[in-house]
Design an enzyme around this catalytic site. Structure first.
Site, short mmCIF file in Angstrom:
data_model
loop_
_atom_site.label_atom_id
_atom_site.label_comp_id
_atom_site.label_asym_id
_atom_site.label_seq_id
_atom_site.Cartn_x
_atom_site.Cartn_y
_atom_site.Cartn_z
CG LEU A 270 80.57 14.33 15.72
CD1 LEU A 270 80.65 16.01 15.52
CD2 LEU A 270 81.21 13.68 14.74
NE ARG A 402 84.30 15.60 6.24
CZ ARG A 402 83.32 14.54 6.69
NH1 ARG A 402 82.57 13.85 6.48
NH2 ARG A 402 83.10 15.04 8.15
#
Length: 598
Positions: A270, A402
């Site tokens: 990430l 989300r």
């Protein structure tokens, strides 16, 4: 509970194992498991009656990779923010497939929980006035993401572990739980293997909490490490008889590192949303700031599914870099600001020869979070009495997508919720005795594991795990369609056939662990593919070009459970309506003014 002793057995396949008795067994040593354990002690449960187990070193969990922040409506910069607006943003981002009661349970609790973390010593970044600072995050109406630089998850877990250790909560490392044991619809224990010694372990427990993470490392490009988020929690619960829900909704984070540029070990890891939250901009290889075409109002801070599909579209159109990515650039911000707000990212790229403050980095979408998981009630309890699921293992909070910053919020909020409920349950007492059932089931499972260990087949399980990741990436990735999903299910059937001829080492070998991961992964992958095939619309992270529109009649959750003869059975269930306060916040239509960052 009294200490168990292993009864004699006439089962010729029986093997030695160590019995352990505990009131509450928590499976998973990340933030959700730690916060649950802390709450139990705060509610008066004796720490000696709790045991936390994890597959890795204590405190070495996926929580540490959640770097950008944790949501809570403190109103540090935007006093008009509140828990109901936070809930409205969560429902909007989840395309209204979230369970409103669970969303409200999280958003109501988070301001106090952030202050509690602060009191426990979490090193939050501060405003000039000394308050907990909050940053912009995608699809949020206000600045409500509290943070500790760009290492929020790491700092959160360190704070929780230190708190748990100060309370003398026992934990055990390198323990792989491979089966939950039940008797007449209630949990009675769990079977596990000590990965260091190879010893089998039997935990007799009145209550088991699954805090074992999600399932996104079952995709080829993912932000997890390969040995975490392999679907343990959902698979264990399903095998025990619990239901799963929303398994088709897999979030692809827009900005994962591009392995062809930075090395295979970094592929998919990430690049925190905090880079965009602090003003980072996306450009294609032609130098176009392409989010102007896809989301002119929210730009790089639109919902994660929107930004991920935009990047994917640019790559498909041939406007990506030679390495297969696009550029993320924050060099227009002051270098000192970047080093202060994004220290881990700055250090990581500096080690790779890239100065984040002066040049762009290359990114592409990566599988990051599974919105689906185990069906639980408002207290976090599953269909199995005494079995709870929290954190990424549970379903309900996130719906179809989300909201960034809500994953860490869910872990500590539902850790508190479940801890309260379990403490009350323990106070009521439990006189049931399932000793014979427990040991009979455990012996059978351990015998099967002993047979698996040392199997002299033709295929290493790690090879099949890699093949499984390719199947999900190719057939249930950012885009899904009828033909691809059917082909994915066929490929999964063929992979199962190959999995009966495994080459596995002893019980301390990595191949033994990979074989267990493969068993979990096959089950979870089928649930993802079947659920995605069932949902004939596009909504949130589930995008089907053959059904491109969002269908109001599909405002239902897809539920997966064991059917006849062990086959998966799918059904749908309607979504509840939010409370009046949250409906008012939805009607108010709050929206981020992105251009404050320009």
């Amino acid at each position: 509970m009294t200490e168990s002793s292993r009864p004699p057995s006439d089962d010729s396949r029986s093997v030695d194992y160590e019995p352990h008795a505990v009131d509450v067994l928590i499976v998973g040593a990340g933030a959700a498991g730690a916060r649950t354990a802390i709450q139990l002690v705060d509610c008066g449960v004796d720490p000696a009656d709790i045991l936390v187990v994890g597959k890795r070193r204590h405190g070495d969990a996926h929580t540490t990779w959640a770097r950008g922040g944790i949501n809570g409506a403190l109103g540090t910069h935007d006093p008009e923010d509140g828990w109901a607006v936070h809930a409205a943003d969560t429902l909007n981002e989840g395309h209204h497939l979230n369970d409103p009661a669970k969303v409200e349970a999280v958003t109501r609790r988070m301001p106090a929980l952030l202050r509690e973390l602060d009191a426990w010593g979490m090193p939050f970044s501060r405003t000039d006035e000394g308050d907990i600072d909050q940053r912009y995050f995608g699809a949020q109406s206000f600045r409500r993401t509290a943070f500790a630089g760009d290492h929020t998850g790491e700092s959160l877990l360190e704070t929780l572990v230190e708190r748990a250790q100060s309370l003398s909560i026992p934990y055990r490392e390198n323990v792989f739980v491979s089966k939950l044991l039940t008797d007449e619809g209630r949990i009675v224990g769990a079977a596990a293997t000590d990965l260091d010694t190879g010893d089998f372990l039997l935990f007799e427990a009145d209550t088991v909490v699954l805090a074992a993470g999600g399932y996104t490392s079952l995709y080829r490009r993912h932000s997890s490490r390969d040995d975490e988020n392999t679907g343990d929690g959902p698979a264990l619960a399903y095998d025990a008889g619990a239901r799963l829900m929303d398994m088709e909704f897999v979030q692809f984070h827009p900005t994962g590192m591009v392995g062809a540029r930075y090395g295979d070990e970094w592929d998919g890891r990430l690049v925190t949303e905090a880079v965009r939250g602090e003003g980072g901009r996306l450009y294609n290889a032609q130098g176009d700031r392409f989010m102007e075409r896809y989301s002119p109002d929210q730009m790089e801070l639109d919902a994660r599914d929107v930004v991920a599909r935009a990047i994917d579209a640019e790559l498909a159109a041939g406007r990506g870099t030679e390495y297969g990515g696009v550029y993320l650039d924050i060099s227009h911000r002051d270098p000192a600001f970047i080093r202060e707000r994004l220290p881990r990212m700055s250090e990581r790229f500096a080690d790779l020869g890239v100065d984040l403050a002066t040049e762009p980095v290359e990114v592409a979408p990566t599988a990051h979070y599974g919105m689906g998981g185990v069906v639980v009630d408002d207290d976090g309890e599953t269909d199995i009495e005494g079995l709870y699921a929290v954190g990424e293992t549970m379903a309900g909070v996130h719906g179809a997508n989300r909201l960034g910053g809500n994953s860490l919020a869910e872990t500590i909020a539902y850790g508190q919720v479940a801890g309260d409920a379990i403490a009350a349950r323990l106070a009521e007492g439990n006189d049931a005795d399932a000793d014979a059932t427990l040991h009979t089931a455990a012996r059978r499972h351990f015998a099967d594991l002993a047979t698996l260990a040392g199997s002299d087949g033709s295929t290493p399980p790690e090879t099949l795990l890699d093949d499984l990741r390719e199947i999900l990436w190719d057939h249930a990735g950012i885009h899904r369609d009828e033909a691809g999903l059917v082909a994915g299910l066929d490929a999964l059937t063929a992979l199962r056939g190959r999995a009966i001829d495994l080459d596995v080492g002893d019980r301390t070998s990595r191949s033994f662990e990979f074989a267990l991961n493969l068993q979990f992964g096959l089950l979870v992958a089928e649930a993802v593919l079947r659920s995605a095939h069932e949902r004939t619309e596009s909504r949130g992270a589930h995008h089907r070009p053959d059904y491109p529109d969002t269908d109001p009649d599909w405002r239902r959750n897809v539920v997966v459970e064991r059917g006849t003869l062990g086959a998966m059975a799918l059904s749908t269930t309607p979504v509840d309506e939010p409370s009046a306060a949250v409906r008012d916040a939805l009607d108010a239509g709050y929206e981020l003014d992105y251009h404050q960052l320009e």
